[in-house]
Design an enzyme around this catalytic site. Structure first.
Site, short mmCIF file in Angstrom:
data_model
loop_
_atom_site.label_atom_id
_atom_site.label_comp_id
_atom_site.label_asym_id
_atom_site.label_seq_id
_atom_site.Cartn_x
_atom_site.Cartn_y
_atom_site.Cartn_z
N ASP A 155 -5.47 2.91 2.34
CA ASP A 155 -6.36 1.91 2.94
C ASP A 155 -6.47 2.17 4.44
O ASP A 155 -5.46 2.39 5.11
CB ASP A 155 -5.85 0.50 2.69
CG ASP A 155 -6.13 0.02 1.26
OD1 ASP A 155 -6.70 0.80 0.48
OD2 ASP A 155 -5.77 -1.13 0.95
N ASP A 206 -1.25 -2.20 -4.51
CA ASP A 206 -2.54 -2.31 -3.83
C ASP A 206 -3.06 -0.90 -3.52
O ASP A 206 -2.90 0.00 -4.33
CB ASP A 206 -2.40 -3.18 -2.59
CG ASP A 206 -3.72 -3.84 -2.17
OD1 ASP A 206 -4.74 -3.65 -2.86
OD2 ASP A 206 -3.74 -4.54 -1.15
N ASP A 240 0.85 -1.19 0.00
CA ASP A 240 0.00 0.00 0.00
C ASP A 240 0.89 1.24 0.00
O ASP A 240 2.03 1.19 0.47
CB ASP A 240 -0.89 0.04 1.25
CG ASP A 240 -1.95 -1.04 1.26
OD1 ASP A 240 -2.30 -1.53 0.18
OD2 ASP A 240 -2.42 -1.37 2.36
N ARG A 268 -12.89 1.60 -5.81
CA ARG A 268 -12.64 1.90 -4.39
C ARG A 268 -12.33 3.38 -4.18
O ARG A 268 -11.30 3.74 -3.65
CB ARG A 268 -11.50 1.03 -3.83
CG ARG A 268 -11.72 -0.46 -3.99
CD ARG A 268 -10.60 -1.25 -3.36
NE ARG A 268 -10.78 -2.69 -3.58
CZ ARG A 268 -9.94 -3.62 -3.14
NH1 ARG A 268 -8.85 -3.27 -2.47
NH2 ARG A 268 -10.16 -4.90 -3.38
#
Length: 448
Positions: free
Chosen positions: A287, A283, A260, A340
């Site tokens: 997050d 990714d 991330d 997302r």
């Protein structure tokens, strides 16, 4: 961090890679017609020692064209380093800017605009004397403007009704978010220095300079303010805020991370992630999960990337997440990012307001697993699925939408109710959000 879901492959064309800079070689072929005539307006929006921001508007005066490349040359060694609204390259003094997917078609008398950052030699910054569109000289007129007086390294005029330097949203709650406050400043320019500074105990202000190449996830401890000097870039690694609190991350460019870019987890609280740029990572860009809370994600830009911002990592983590995962997402530029933007589990209320969504291939916002998401005052352009309930195997949450603006995009799916927003904020008019956000979002748009 990686999640259990299989990663979706994002197929991107060069034209869709807004603001990707090709640093060597000219674009060798363009699927475009010749332009019979054109007019160019060129301006320097801001200037600082060693650099400037340029804006260009090209107007097609001839027959309609599909696909374009605008070329010009600099006479004082200026070098383009980053572009938005076009794909730019430079060979010697000549710059080529090619359309991206949403502004490639130019009808007669229609215009397209783009911007860029560039370096200069601090003694002169003359405007280009001529331009060509698809290899035809723009003789309609060329209207360069005189560069403004030299200012401190780059900033943007605060958008109407907003102060980009001000903290708004959930990170103002629970005692507020101050990061390192007035603690001593440490400047880092390599991976070892950055790793040590982030992981040190005690309050600190950490300034990142230059490009730092690293790998994995670097632990960020409590009471840290991490600021990027102009052009500061993190390549290959990300930041992990795990169980710590009171962290500010601003004005950094993250690219090519291998996990991330920023991971907030394990009940981390009071985090502000502001004015960063994210591209081409593995990714998540940002997050937030595992009981984390009181987070504001503001004025960031994400482009050339698939999985953007996950909120809540798993459907079976309700015991840790319910009553937490309260996040504000405002004035972010989801620039072709695929999905997302964010994807939400459990958090209620999650506030998604005044963001600009452009050509998101998968979807904009998903509310799942009994989350409550307020989507208001956003600008959706060429987005097939702006927002919906449920996602994959995750059951639906609630989503309330109001005062959004849609351009070539349908209205999304709504349902249920959302808890009230406890903090004060000023909502920009949705139809103005595109211009406000593109002018102010991302790294290099503020002075810190």
């Amino acid at each position: 961090m990686r999640t259990g879901r299989r990663r979706m492959t994002l197929i991107a064309t060069t034209a869709a890679a807004t603001a990707t800079l090709v640093t060597a070689g000219l674009l060798t072929s363009v699927s475009a017609q010749a332009a019979a005539g054109c007019q160019v307006a060129y301006s320097v929006a801001s200037q600082w020692p060693g650099g400037f921001t340029g804006n260009v508007t090209v107007t097609n005066l001839g027959d309609p064209i599909s696909g374009w490349t605008l070329r010009w040359s600099y006479g004082a060694g200026q070098q383009v380093s980053q572009a938005w609204g076009a794909t730019a390259s430079q060979s010697g003094s000549q710059v080529s800017a090619t359309n991206v997917d949403y502004n490639g078609n130019l009808a007669t008398n229609s215009s397209a605009s783009f911007g860029f950052n560039a370096s200069w030699n601090n003694s002169s910054n003359p405007a280009p004397s001529s331009f060509s569109l698809n290899n035809v000289a723009c003789t309609g007129s060329t209207t360069p403007t005189t560069p403004p007086p030299t200012d401190p390294p780059p900033s943007s005029t605060p958008p109407p009704g907003q102060q980009p330097s001000a903290l708004v949203g959930w990170a103002t709650q629970n005692g507020g978010t101050t990061g390192g406050g007035n603690a001593a400043t440490t400047t880092v320019s390599n991976a070892s220095g950055l790793t040590s500074a982030l992981n040190a105990t005690g309050a600190a202000v950490i300034r990142v300079t230059g490009t730092i190449t690293c790998s994995g996830m670097l632990r960020v401890r409590s009471n840290k303010t991490i600021l990027g000097n102009y052009g500061a870039t993190i390549v290959g690694c990300g930041f992990n805020v795990s169980g710590d609190r009171n962290v500010i991350i601003r004005n950094l460019t993250f690219r090519n991370w291998n996990d991330d870019a920023i991971n907030v987890q394990e009940s981390a609280t009071n985090i502000w992630i502001d004015h960063n740029s994210f591209s081409n990572g593995y990714d998540g860009a940002v997050d937030i999960k595992r009981g984390s809370d009181f987070v504001t994600v503001s004025w960031n830009r994400v482009f050339s990337h698939d999985k953007t911002m996950l909120l809540g990592h798993s459907d079976d983590n309700a015991s840790q997440d319910v009553g937490h995962l309260r996040v504000s997402y405002h004035h972010n530029w989801f620039d072709g990012s695929n999905q997302r933007n964010p994807r939400v589990r459990f958090g209620n209320p999650v506030h998604v307001y005044n963001n600009y969504y452009r050509a998101n291939g998968g979807y904009g916002v998903a509310s799942t697993e009994n989350a409550g998401v307020l989507v208001e005052g956003n600008y959706f352009e060429n987005v097939d699925d702006p927002y919906h309930l449920g996602e994959g195997d995750s059951g639906p949450g609630s989503l309330v939408a109001r005062n959004n603006h849609f351009v070539n995009s349908p209205t999304g799916q709504t349902g249920g109710s959302v808890a009230s927003i406890p903090y004060s904020y000023q909502l920009d008019t949705a139809s103005n959000v595109k211009s406000i956000v593109t002018a102010g979002a991302g790294a290099g748009k503020i002075t810190v």
